[in-house]
Design an enzyme around this catalytic site. Structure first.
Site, short mmCIF file in Angstrom:
data_model
loop_
_atom_site.label_atom_id
_atom_site.label_comp_id
_atom_site.label_asym_id
_atom_site.label_seq_id
_atom_site.Cartn_x
_atom_site.Cartn_y
_atom_site.Cartn_z
N CYS A 89 0.83 -1.21 0.00
CA CYS A 89 0.00 0.00 0.00
C CYS A 89 0.86 1.25 0.00
CB CYS A 89 -0.93 -0.02 1.22
SG CYS A 89 -2.07 1.38 1.26
N CYS A 141 -6.72 -2.81 7.01
CA CYS A 141 -7.85 -1.89 6.85
C CYS A 141 -9.01 -2.49 6.08
CB CYS A 141 -7.37 -0.60 6.18
SG CYS A 141 -6.82 -0.79 4.47
#
Length: 365
Positions: free
Chosen positions: A104, A202
């Site tokens: 990410c 997440c």
């Protein structure tokens, strides 16, 4: 004097909020960007502690308003699904344990956000990472270093950075501690001053990997297989290798009266090997897809400290290059649970030399 324009990634937490404030105080023209990455209504549980939710974006917007900078929320869901979530699923199916936070950072913040910064005419981008990016005049290139707060250092996640990226990245929090960050946030009245940090992956909002995989995998991906000991003796059957990781003890599905751990995952044969805790000890590893941050010549052999998972203790090691993109690492003392798919990052003191991905662990013959 024309102000330098800088885009900062704002997650809605205290770190990026204070980073944005510090940049404005230093005279930059600051633009706050929150990245809308995922549909966080999917299977969400009360108390979920992931980052970048719609609530977090709202917090970021309030912070931007309070420090008087423009703020925008940008939809990067398609890129995130393709480059982070699909990677995460694919790695588990192949018997590896991925680190989505590294990917990410590498793809979303330091590639796609940098592209957006170009479109906005920005000179730099910034994040709230606890790391230092220092230009060395004598060497003529940037050096990535640990943050001064040893308990919050996040340089491990940044080993994929290239020199062209480092030349345009600022880490405002690299030289201060977390307690100082919270103190600054309180002193300027930010409501996020005591906001808890995100702890979960997440996009796994239900905190349950199996539920997540059940939602995103087809039935064909659920291949049961054998659980064996190190001698190949069949002890039972697993529910799919994507549900296991090296070092795992709970949830194996066997009742033997012993403390047994996953010691190997063989995707080609679709088998899980289990053993005792000493079977988790490795003398080294093979790393691949390495990014070397320092721009000088890489010695064929050198000594350094290797970190094989985030916040694990550095291991004194000797490194032997196989080629520029792969190497053999031999530890001074054996290490536990060397896990294919995880990142290994190489340090010389506080300096990040580079890092790559663990292909396999090495045991003494």
């Amino acid at each position: 004097m024309i102000k330098k324009r800088i885009v900062i990634a704002m997650s809605g937490g205290v770190d990026s909020s204070v980073a944005a404030f510090l940049l404005k105080e230093q005279g930059y023209e600051v633009i706050g960007i929150s990245m809308n990455l995922w549909d966080y209504s999917e299977g969400i549980e009360a108390g979920f502690g992931g980052c970048c939710s719609l609530e977090d974006i709202h917090d970021a917007k309030k912070v931007a308003w309070s420090i008087d900078i423009p703020h925008y929320s940008v939809n990067f869901r398609e890129e995130f699904k393709k480059e982070v979530v699909d990677y995460f699923i694919r790695e588990y199916i192949n018997g590896r344990t991925p680190n989505p936070c590294v990917i990410c950072n590498d793809r979303m913040k330091f590639y796609h956000l940098l592209k957006l910064a170009d479109e906005l005419g920005a000179d730099y981008i910034a994040t709230g990472h606890y790391a230092r990016n220092v230009y060395d005049d004598s060497k003529g290139y940037n050096i990535l270093m640990k943050g001064v707060d040893q308990f919050k250092d996040q340089s491990y996640f940044l080993f994929g950075l290239k020199q062209w990226q480092l030349s345009r990245i600022i880490f405002p929090l690299g030289g201060i501690t977390k307690s100082e960050v919270r103190s600054i946030a309180s002193s300027i009245g930010l409501k996020v001053a005591e906001k808890k940090e995100s702890q979960d992956i997440c996009f796994i909002t239900e905190r349950d990997h199996e539920k997540f995989f059940r939602r995103h995998l087809s039935q064909g991906d659920y291949r049961t297989g054998k659980i064996v000991d190190k001698n190949g003796r069949i002890l039972g059957y697993h529910r799919g290798i994507h549900l296991y990781t090296i070092g795992q003890r709970k949830g194996i599905g066997l009742r033997t009266g012993q403390r047994l751990y996953v010691t190997d995952i063989n995707s080609a044969e679709n088998t899980i090997t289990i053993g005792e805790i000493n079977d988790l000890l490795f003398n080294g590893l093979i790393a691949e897809n390495i990014n070397w941050i320092f721009a000088g010549r890489i010695p064929e052999r050198f000594n350094c400290e290797a970190v094989i998972r985030f916040r694990s203790k550095p291991i004194r090691s000797s490194v032997k290059l196989i080629d520029r993109g792969s190497c053999e690492v031999i530890f001074d003392v054996p290490a536990r649970s060397v896990t294919p798919g995880q990142a290994v990052v190489f340090y010389d003191g506080d300096i990040v030399l580079g890092g790559g991905w663990i292909k396999k662990g090495l045991r003494k013959e």
